[in-house]
Scaffold this motif. Structure first.
Motif, PDB file in Angstrom:
ATOM      1  N   ARG A 162       1.126   8.169  -9.267  1.00  0.00           N
ATOM      2  CA  ARG A 162       0.843   8.837  -7.995  1.00  0.00           C
ATOM      3  C   ARG A 162       2.172   9.190  -7.341  1.00  0.00           C
ATOM      4  O   ARG A 162       3.057   8.352  -7.221  1.00  0.00           O
ATOM      5  CB  ARG A 162       0.021   7.949  -7.053  1.00  0.00           C
ATOM      6  CG  ARG A 162      -0.672   8.768  -5.929  1.00  0.00           C
ATOM      7  CD  ARG A 162      -1.335   7.905  -4.864  1.00  0.00           C
ATOM      8  NE  ARG A 162      -0.349   7.128  -4.182  1.00  0.00           N
ATOM      9  CZ  ARG A 162      -0.398   5.791  -4.042  1.00  0.00           C
ATOM     10  NH1 ARG A 162      -1.405   5.101  -4.508  1.00  0.00           N
ATOM     11  NH2 ARG A 162       0.578   5.152  -3.431  1.00  0.00           N
ATOM     12  N   ILE A 195       3.145   2.387 -11.654  1.00  0.00           N
ATOM     13  CA  ILE A 195       2.346   1.197 -11.979  1.00  0.00           C
ATOM     14  C   ILE A 195       1.352   0.913 -10.857  1.00  0.00           C
ATOM     15  O   ILE A 195       1.677   1.083  -9.687  1.00  0.00           O
ATOM     16  CB  ILE A 195       3.256  -0.046 -12.237  1.00  0.00           C
ATOM     17  CG1 ILE A 195       2.395  -1.280 -12.580  1.00  0.00           C
ATOM     18  CG2 ILE A 195       4.187  -0.352 -11.065  1.00  0.00           C
ATOM     19  CD1 ILE A 195       3.142  -2.422 -13.237  1.00  0.00           C
ATOM     20  N   ASN A 237      -9.149  -5.142  -3.482  1.00  0.00           N
ATOM     21  CA  ASN A 237      -9.411  -3.735  -3.794  1.00  0.00           C
ATOM     22  C   ASN A 237     -10.149  -3.577  -5.123  1.00  0.00           C
ATOM     23  O   ASN A 237      -9.958  -2.607  -5.844  1.00  0.00           O
ATOM     24  CB  ASN A 237      -8.077  -2.974  -3.802  1.00  0.00           C
ATOM     25  CG  ASN A 237      -8.274  -1.473  -3.720  1.00  0.00           C
ATOM     26  OD1 ASN A 237      -9.291  -1.004  -3.171  1.00  0.00           O
ATOM     27  ND2 ASN A 237      -7.352  -0.717  -4.272  1.00  0.00           N
ATOM     28  N   GLN A 271     -11.192  -0.452  -8.481  1.00  0.00           N
ATOM     29  CA  GLN A 271     -10.966  -0.624  -9.924  1.00  0.00           C
ATOM     30  C   GLN A 271     -12.281  -0.524 -10.690  1.00  0.00           C
ATOM     31  O   GLN A 271     -12.362   0.112 -11.748  1.00  0.00           O
ATOM     32  CB  GLN A 271     -10.294  -1.975 -10.174  1.00  0.00           C
ATOM     33  CG  GLN A 271      -8.970  -2.100  -9.423  1.00  0.00           C
ATOM     34  CD  GLN A 271      -8.476  -3.533  -9.282  1.00  0.00           C
ATOM     35  OE1 GLN A 271      -9.162  -4.487  -9.659  1.00  0.00           O
ATOM     36  NE2 GLN A 271      -7.279  -3.697  -8.745  1.00  0.00           N
ATOM     37  N   TYR A 305       3.193  -5.467 -10.396  1.00  0.00           N
ATOM     38  CA  TYR A 305       4.164  -4.554  -9.775  1.00  0.00           C
ATOM     39  C   TYR A 305       5.058  -5.276  -8.774  1.00  0.00           C
ATOM     40  O   TYR A 305       6.021  -4.695  -8.291  1.00  0.00           O
ATOM     41  CB  TYR A 305       3.449  -3.387  -9.085  1.00  0.00           C
ATOM     42  CG  TYR A 305       2.380  -3.828  -8.105  1.00  0.00           C
ATOM     43  CD1 TYR A 305       2.675  -3.999  -6.762  1.00  0.00           C
ATOM     44  CD2 TYR A 305       1.088  -4.105  -8.537  1.00  0.00           C
ATOM     45  CE1 TYR A 305       1.709  -4.434  -5.872  1.00  0.00           C
ATOM     46  CE2 TYR A 305       0.110  -4.535  -7.657  1.00  0.00           C
ATOM     47  CZ  TYR A 305       0.423  -4.700  -6.331  1.00  0.00           C
ATOM     48  OH  TYR A 305      -0.533  -5.145  -5.471  1.00  0.00           O
ATOM     49  N   ALA A 333      -1.759  -3.150   1.804  1.00  0.00           N
ATOM     50  CA  ALA A 333      -1.048  -4.180   2.553  1.00  0.00           C
ATOM     51  C   ALA A 333      -1.562  -4.303   3.993  1.00  0.00           C
ATOM     52  O   ALA A 333      -1.072  -5.117   4.771  1.00  0.00           O
ATOM     53  CB  ALA A 333       0.449  -3.885   2.536  1.00  0.00           C
TER      54      ALA A 333
HETATM   55  N1  GSH Z   1      -3.581  -4.565  -6.493  1.00  0.00           N
HETATM   56  C1  GSH Z   1      -4.001  -3.487  -5.666  1.00  0.00           C
HETATM   57  C2  GSH Z   1      -4.722  -2.442  -6.504  1.00  0.00           C
HETATM   58  O1  GSH Z   1      -4.719  -2.562  -7.728  1.00  0.00           O
HETATM   59  O2  GSH Z   1      -5.299  -1.540  -5.915  1.00  0.00           O
HETATM   60  C3  GSH Z   1      -2.862  -2.894  -4.888  1.00  0.00           C
HETATM   61  C4  GSH Z   1      -1.844  -2.216  -5.751  1.00  0.00           C
HETATM   62  C5  GSH Z   1      -0.740  -1.550  -4.928  1.00  0.00           C
HETATM   63  O3  GSH Z   1      -0.336  -2.027  -3.857  1.00  0.00           O
HETATM   64  N2  GSH Z   1      -0.286  -0.395  -5.432  1.00  0.00           N
HETATM   65  C6  GSH Z   1       0.723   0.398  -4.757  1.00  0.00           C
HETATM   66  C7  GSH Z   1      -0.008   1.486  -4.002  1.00  0.00           C
HETATM   67  O4  GSH Z   1      -0.491   2.441  -4.566  1.00  0.00           O
HETATM   68  C8  GSH Z   1       1.637   1.024  -5.767  1.00  0.00           C
HETATM   69  S1  GSH Z   1       2.495  -0.185  -6.717  1.00  0.00           S
HETATM   70  N3  GSH Z   1      -0.134   1.315  -2.671  1.00  0.00           N
HETATM   71  C9  GSH Z   1      -0.781   2.266  -1.841  1.00  0.00           C
HETATM   72  C10 GSH Z   1      -1.353   1.646  -0.585  1.00  0.00           C
HETATM   73  O5  GSH Z   1      -1.679   0.459  -0.580  1.00  0.00           O
HETATM   74  O6  GSH Z   1      -1.492   2.363   0.402  1.00  0.00           O
END
Ligand code: GSH
Length: 470
Positions: free
Chosen positions: A124, A144, A214, A218, A269, A459
């Motif tokens: 992304r 990732i 989340n 998935q 990650y 987050a």
């Molecule tokens: N473990 C969770 C998932 O698989 O959805 C969170 C993964 C995560 O924080 N991914 C980051 C992201 O895309 C990239 S490493 N964050 C976007 C956001 O939370 O707004």
């Protein structure tokens, strides 16, 4: 203009949005779900959302879509250059333990001359629109665990549905919200990778965090794999992979007695995902196997901030791509990026910290440094000596347009001053010389309160959103 909406009307929209979200799976685990032992269907809540889509210039939208396949290809090319990755990150390695562990696995694979014939990238690319210049500037490339390929499609559908019912009153046509098929495109790319692996008994393994809120995002992908492609997806934590996993002599990864064709990381990650040596052992085991890794260690490293900054240096893109037009398109959306070894920039950032963001080598949101803290941290690093410099990069601070929006969380709406960040998904699949998928695969708008510096939805800082083109 939200001023013209009376309370009653907004309440009605919120009510409809919440019903739609519940009926269509636009949901996340709530604060209580862990008590249920992570049982699906227990302890869930609608996802945080913007009530209406955010305006976005069509020209910039097209630009972001257009560059996606070029960035997909760039990541693949860069990932093949083991020396570039190792050299560029050699100093980050000393300053950041997490990157250093990834690099160790990467060098092991280089020593063994390990080849990844089948390469799957589900990326992304995140952008903000700089208000003053009205230009699209890239914030980062995620290689990732990109969140929300499942829910983002639903948010677009939710907004389309609300606009079909209330568009006349709101003054936006539902047709102006672009079609978003992120879920299907990502699931299809995983299915194609599975086919290339060519073991009909093998499964897809989703690497998950032990406490994941989340998970429905998935599951939306896994359910397409099952229903459309007849492929089984299992969910394992890295710790489970270490206890249940092994690699056979022919390279096949076996976990819990099942052969694994594709490993899709939705964990791994951040350093927090590796609390013990077990998780690192699992990561190594996966990398040693013949399974398709999404991402491989090389793809993961290519997404690091330091590499993004190296790629922005003059002449570096040219080392990886030939097409001059493509390079110009990419460069057009690069924001200013600098290493802390550049004394002139560090001086400027100490004088005007508000114009910069200091980014450590971390994913997952909540780690960037803004404002006066930039100055303080730069001065601290100057005192401590040069080694710490490599843990950060400096980026031009982007000032997007501030607008008003209703944000809905936990059933309640608030009118806030907000800014937005557009993420464009990209899928890439190659088997040896054959590029099977290279496409833009849907989008995710994220909107957050203008005064908050952090934007991660996972987050807890932002909400999910979509766009309407103007
Ligand atoms: N473990 C969770 C998932 O698989 O959805 C969170 C993964 C995560 O924080 N991914 C980051 C992201 O895309 C990239 S490493 N964050 C976007 C956001 O939370 O707004």
């Amino acid at each position: 203009d939200l001023e013209t909406f009376d309370d009653e009307f907004v309440q009605k929209l919120v009510y409809d949005a919440l019903v739609w979200s519940s009926l269509h799976g636009l949901v996340v685990g709530d604060k209580t779900y862990q008590k249920s032992g992570n049982v699906p269907g227990v302890g869930l809540m609608h996802a945080p959302i913007a009530l209406l889509p955010t305006a976005f210039p069509e020209i910039c939208w097209k630009q972001a879509c257009d560059v996606t396949p070029i960035f997909n290809e760039l990541i693949d090319r860069v990932s093949l250059d083991g020396k570039f990755l190792q050299d560029s990150l050699s100093r980050t390695k000393k300053a950041d333990v997490f990157t250093s562990r990834l690099l160790d696995i990467h060098s092991k694979m280089l020593e063994r001359n390990k080849k990844e014939d089948i390469r799957l990238g589900l990326h992304r690319f995140d952008y903000m629109l700089d208000e003053e210049t009205n230009s699209l500037l890239q914030i980062e490339m995620n290689t990732i665990s990109c969140s929300f390929p499942g829910l983002s499609r639903l948010v677009s559908q939710l907004h389309q549905s609300l606009l079909r019912s209330y568009g006349d009153q709101i003054g936006i046509d539902s047709e102006r919200v672009p079609r978003n098929t992120s879920t299907i495109q990502f699931a299809d790319a995983i299915a194609k990778a599975w086919l290339e692996y060519n073991n009909p008994r093998a499964v897809v393994m989703v690497i998950v965090q032990p406490e994941e809120r989340n998970m429905y995002d998935q599951h939306l992908l896994s359910s397409i794999l099952r229903e459309k492609h007849n492929i089984v997806a299992i969910r394992k934590t890295l710790a489970e992979v270490e206890t249940e996993g092994s690699v056979q002599e022919d390279g096949t990864l076996i976990v819990g007695g099942q052969a694994v064709a594709v490993v899709y990381f939705r964990s791994g990650y951040t350093p927090n995902d590796h609390p013990t040596e077990s998780e690192w052992n699992a990561r190594l085991l996966i990398e040693e196997s013949s399974a398709v890794k999404c991402p491989s260690i090389a793809y993961h490293l290519t997404g690091s901030k330091k590499i993004q900054q190296e790629l922005a240096k003059p002449g570096v893109l040219e080392r990886f791509l030939d097409n001059k037009e493509d390079i110009a398109k990419m460069r057009k959306c690069f924001a200013g990026l600098w290493s802390l070894d550049d004394p002139e920039i560090v001086k400027q950032a100490i004088e005007k910290p508000g114009l910069f963001v200091m980014k450590p080598q971390r994913e997952g949101g909540g780690n960037n440094i803004y404002g006066d803290d930039v100055r303080e941290n730069l001065l601290r690093l100057q005192k401590e000596g040069e080694d710490g410099n490599a843990a950060y990069i400096l980026m031009q601070r982007i000032f997007p347009k501030v607008s008003n929006m209703f944000l809905v969380r936990e059933g309640v709406y608030h009118k806030n001053q907000v800014i937005s960040e557009l993420g464009v998904y990209g899928a890439y699949l190659r088997n040896k010389d054959n590029v099977i998928v290279n496409e833009q695969s849907g989008y995710l708008m994220r909107t957050k309160i203008a005064s908050s510096d952090e934007g991660g939805v996972a987050a807890g800082f932002g909400v999910l959103d979509s766009i309407y083109l103007n």
